[in-house]
Write a protein that holds these residues in place. Structure first.
Motif, PDB file in Angstrom:
ATOM      1  N   TYR A  38      42.261   0.006 -13.089  1.00  0.00           N
ATOM      2  CA  TYR A  38      41.300  -0.310 -14.149  1.00  0.00           C
ATOM      3  C   TYR A  38      40.744  -1.722 -13.997  1.00  0.00           C
ATOM      4  O   TYR A  38      39.536  -1.948 -14.136  1.00  0.00           O
ATOM      5  N   LYS A  64      32.150  -1.027 -20.008  1.00  0.00           N
ATOM      6  CA  LYS A  64      33.125  -0.518 -19.040  1.00  0.00           C
ATOM      7  C   LYS A  64      34.087   0.448 -19.713  1.00  0.00           C
ATOM      8  O   LYS A  64      34.402   1.515 -19.164  1.00  0.00           O
ATOM      9  N   ASN A  65      34.561   0.084 -20.882  1.00  0.00           N
ATOM     10  CA  ASN A  65      35.501   0.955 -21.587  1.00  0.00           C
ATOM     11  C   ASN A  65      34.884   2.310 -21.933  1.00  0.00           C
ATOM     12  O   ASN A  65      35.585   3.319 -21.971  1.00  0.00           O
ATOM     13  N   ARG A  69      36.549   5.692 -20.842  1.00  0.00           N
ATOM     14  CA  ARG A  69      36.871   6.712 -21.839  1.00  0.00           C
ATOM     15  C   ARG A  69      36.265   8.055 -21.432  1.00  0.00           C
ATOM     16  O   ARG A  69      36.904   9.104 -21.575  1.00  0.00           O
ATOM     17  N   THR A 126      46.812  -2.505 -20.347  1.00  0.00           N
ATOM     18  CA  THR A 126      45.371  -2.502 -20.144  1.00  0.00           C
ATOM     19  C   THR A 126      44.652  -2.125 -21.432  1.00  0.00           C
ATOM     20  O   THR A 126      45.051  -1.205 -22.138  1.00  0.00           O
ATOM     21  N   ASP A 127      43.578  -2.856 -21.713  1.00  0.00           N
ATOM     22  CA  ASP A 127      42.796  -2.609 -22.925  1.00  0.00           C
ATOM     23  C   ASP A 127      41.612  -1.720 -22.565  1.00  0.00           C
ATOM     24  O   ASP A 127      40.480  -2.177 -22.412  1.00  0.00           O
ATOM     25  N   THR A 128      41.872  -0.428 -22.408  1.00  0.00           N
ATOM     26  CA  THR A 128      40.826   0.506 -21.995  1.00  0.00           C
ATOM     27  C   THR A 128      40.101   1.131 -23.171  1.00  0.00           C
ATOM     28  O   THR A 128      39.085   1.791 -22.985  1.00  0.00           O
ATOM     29  N   GLY A 129      40.630   0.962 -24.367  1.00  0.00           N
ATOM     30  CA  GLY A 129      40.029   1.601 -25.526  1.00  0.00           C
ATOM     31  C   GLY A 129      40.504   3.025 -25.726  1.00  0.00           C
ATOM     32  O   GLY A 129      40.121   3.682 -26.691  1.00  0.00           O
TER      33      GLY A 129
END
Length: 205
Positions: A38, A64-65, A69, A126-129
């Motif tokens: 990521y 990006k998120n 998603r 990781t802050d991917t949402g």
């Protein structure tokens, strides 16, 4: 010029070309996340891999998120479709539980990039949402319901706790699939057989 079609909520519906581009970006992102993780998957890198500009990516996905998603949702949709088909065509309740295990692990074996996308999207660091979780109640409930049906049909022993067994089986599935992340040669077919053997011993009347 004819007006572009709109949905029931009045929102403009994407054109065929726009849907194809979004599909391409989701596929590209899936491959990039699987290959590089990521953190290394930037909007510019996605754009370069797709052969378009960063602005063109942002036209379809605001961040990006948002692309991550969409890639995650695509992976989940493919997995759930395969599992649902296998379960629905199983000849009985106990066979449906077997089909659930076989199809879930089988899909991951056939699509190793999906395993890495799921691992990256759900990693706590990781802050991917993506706010799903491997142990989500919805996921556990689906398998627990199948187990309960096998108990009700008399195919499993009557004193089983479907919810607990679902947690145990999912834990086994997650463990063998995760093993492939560090050991690409790990035999998921043999691992599936082992999970089913344990399941059959635990549920035997």
């Amino acid at each position: 010029m004819p007006a572009r079609p709109r949905g029931a909520d009045g929102a403009r519906q994407p054109t065929v070309t726009e849907r194809a581009r979004r599909r391409q970006l989701v596929d590209v992102t899936t491959e990039l996340v699987a290959a590089h993780g990521y953190a290394a998957c930037s909007l510019q890198r996605i754009a370069d891999a797709a052969g378009i500009t960063k602005g063109a990516v942002i036209y379809h996905f605001a961040s990006k998120n948002a692309v991550i998603r969409a890639a995650y949702d695509s992976v989940i949709d493919a997995l759930t479709a395969r599992v649902a088909e296998a379960v629905q065509t199983a000849p009985g309740p106990a066979a449906a539980v077997d089909a659930y295990v076989e199809s879930m692990v089988g899909h991951m074996a056939d699509h190793p990039t999906h395993v890495r996308v799921l691992a990256e999207a759900l990693a706590p660091a990781t802050d991917t949402g993506v706010d799903d979780a491997p142990a989500s109640p919805t996921r556990q409930r689906a398998l627990a319901d199948l187990i309960a049906a096998a108990v009700a049909a008399g195919e499993y022993r009557a004193d089983l706790d479907p919810a607990t067994l679902a947690v145990i089986v999912h834990g086994a599935i997650d463990a063998v699939v995760a093993q492939t992340l560090t050991d690409p040669g790990y035999d998921l077919t043999a691992a599936t057989a082992s999970i089913l053997d344990v399941l059959h011993r635990a549920t035997a009347r």
